[in-house]
Design an enzyme around this catalytic site. Sequence first.
Site, PDB file in Angstrom:
ATOM      1  N   LYS A 272     112.592  97.305   2.865  1.00  0.00           N
ATOM      2  CA  LYS A 272     111.541  97.434   3.883  1.00  0.00           C
ATOM      3  C   LYS A 272     111.326  96.089   4.578  1.00  0.00           C
ATOM      4  O   LYS A 272     111.174  96.028   5.798  1.00  0.00           O
ATOM      5  CB  LYS A 272     110.250  97.933   3.230  1.00  0.00           C
ATOM      6  CG  LYS A 272     110.335  99.413   2.867  1.00  0.00           C
ATOM      7  CD  LYS A 272     109.270  99.865   1.891  1.00  0.00           C
ATOM      8  CE  LYS A 272     109.569 101.302   1.433  1.00  0.00           C
ATOM      9  NZ  LYS A 272     108.735 101.750   0.323  1.00  0.00           N
TER      10      LYS A 272
ATOM     11  N   ASP B  64     102.077 104.626   5.150  1.00  0.00           N
ATOM     12  CA  ASP B  64     102.777 105.697   4.448  1.00  0.00           C
ATOM     13  C   ASP B  64     102.292 107.088   4.844  1.00  0.00           C
ATOM     14  O   ASP B  64     102.915 108.087   4.510  1.00  0.00           O
ATOM     15  CB  ASP B  64     102.508 105.522   2.948  1.00  0.00           C
ATOM     16  CG  ASP B  64     103.782 105.302   2.181  1.00  0.00           C
ATOM     17  OD1 ASP B  64     104.854 105.435   2.783  1.00  0.00           O
ATOM     18  OD2 ASP B  64     103.689 105.010   0.984  1.00  0.00           O
TER      19      ASP B  64
ATOM     20  N   GLN C 132     103.268 100.241  -2.944  1.00  0.00           N
ATOM     21  CA  GLN C 132     104.538 100.752  -3.467  1.00  0.00           C
ATOM     22  C   GLN C 132     104.303 101.517  -4.771  1.00  0.00           C
ATOM     23  O   GLN C 132     103.732 100.980  -5.712  1.00  0.00           O
ATOM     24  CB  GLN C 132     105.517  99.584  -3.692  1.00  0.00           C
ATOM     25  CG  GLN C 132     106.893 100.006  -4.144  1.00  0.00           C
ATOM     26  CD  GLN C 132     107.664 100.776  -3.069  1.00  0.00           C
ATOM     27  OE1 GLN C 132     107.696 100.403  -1.906  1.00  0.00           O
ATOM     28  NE2 GLN C 132     108.293 101.882  -3.451  1.00  0.00           N
TER      29      GLN C 132
END
Length: 293
Positions: free
Chosen positions: A53, A120, A97
Amino acid sequence: MALRLDGKALAKELEQRLQAQIQSACSVAGRPPGLAVLRVGDDPASAVYVSNKEKACARIGVESFGSHLPADATAAQVLEAICALNADERVDGILLQLPLPEGLDETPLLAAIDPEKDADGLHTLNLGRLLKGEPGPRSCTPAGVMAMLRSQGIDPSGKRAVVVGRSILVGQPMALMLQAANATVTVAHSRTRDLAAVTRQAEILVVAAGRPEMLGADHVSPGTVVVDVGIHRRPEGGLCGDVKAAELEPIVAALSPVPGGVGPMTVTMLLVNTVVAWCRRHQIDHDLADLIV
Ligand code: NDP
């Protein structure tokens, strides 16, 4: 031979669009977009995902604000880190995460992320926005699948779609997005009886069961478009998905490869959510609306 739904190539194309958007608007905003990836503990797979990422951010001009807490961090410490990122003016997107180390409940921590910075698209408010068809950051993996279908001119409207899996991360938002695109959607899960009979009905089949090579030739009909979300490391090395690709390829109309299918698109949609949030904060027009359906 099935059409290859090449997520890697599409991700590259979309990165160029994002980069152009950033370059054209950076002087108006006065700063580049910022994405903060918050990692807790030392899960090795997470370390690879976070690094991918950060590399993607660097390629298109998004500033990364990595934050890594030790595996024994308390919920209060993680919450404090989230609140600091919520308040940080340089940060447009925050990603916690997953998975978190054992003992940390992700639910209140995900809920603490500012919904406008929810890179997200997993915040309850944003899942509600998806349900109601309101704009907002979208769950990255299913949004990536929709972009892959669109890029190949595959219109779900009126088609029978089957989603295998009903997780909040993939299956549920996937079903909502396909339904919003006017597909007739069936969601299958571990209690579904005669799965093959259900999946054979599909004209579009999205498989997110998290079971290596679970679906084979018996599960599909000729002409189906198959998107394989699953990703697994084989004990003997290499990666595979939730379907037996070699069995399906001669039968189906299109198939996403593993690797190189949904995975790269998931990262790209994270960038899309971040860049769109940046534009919104600075009241900058953008041409990315087709990616946040
Ligand atoms: P979860 O384990 O959270 O959910 C799996 C779902 O599949 C559940 O709803 C489960 O049903 C269902 N399921 C399990 N076994 C069967 C079965 N035998 N028959 C039918 N349905 C079954 O997984 P995720 O949704 O988080 O992820 C799914 C896969 O996608 C994983 O392989 C994951 O690694 C991958 N993934 C890939 C991403 C990418 O970028 N490529 C991103 C995110 C995930 P039930 O609800 O009844 O338990």
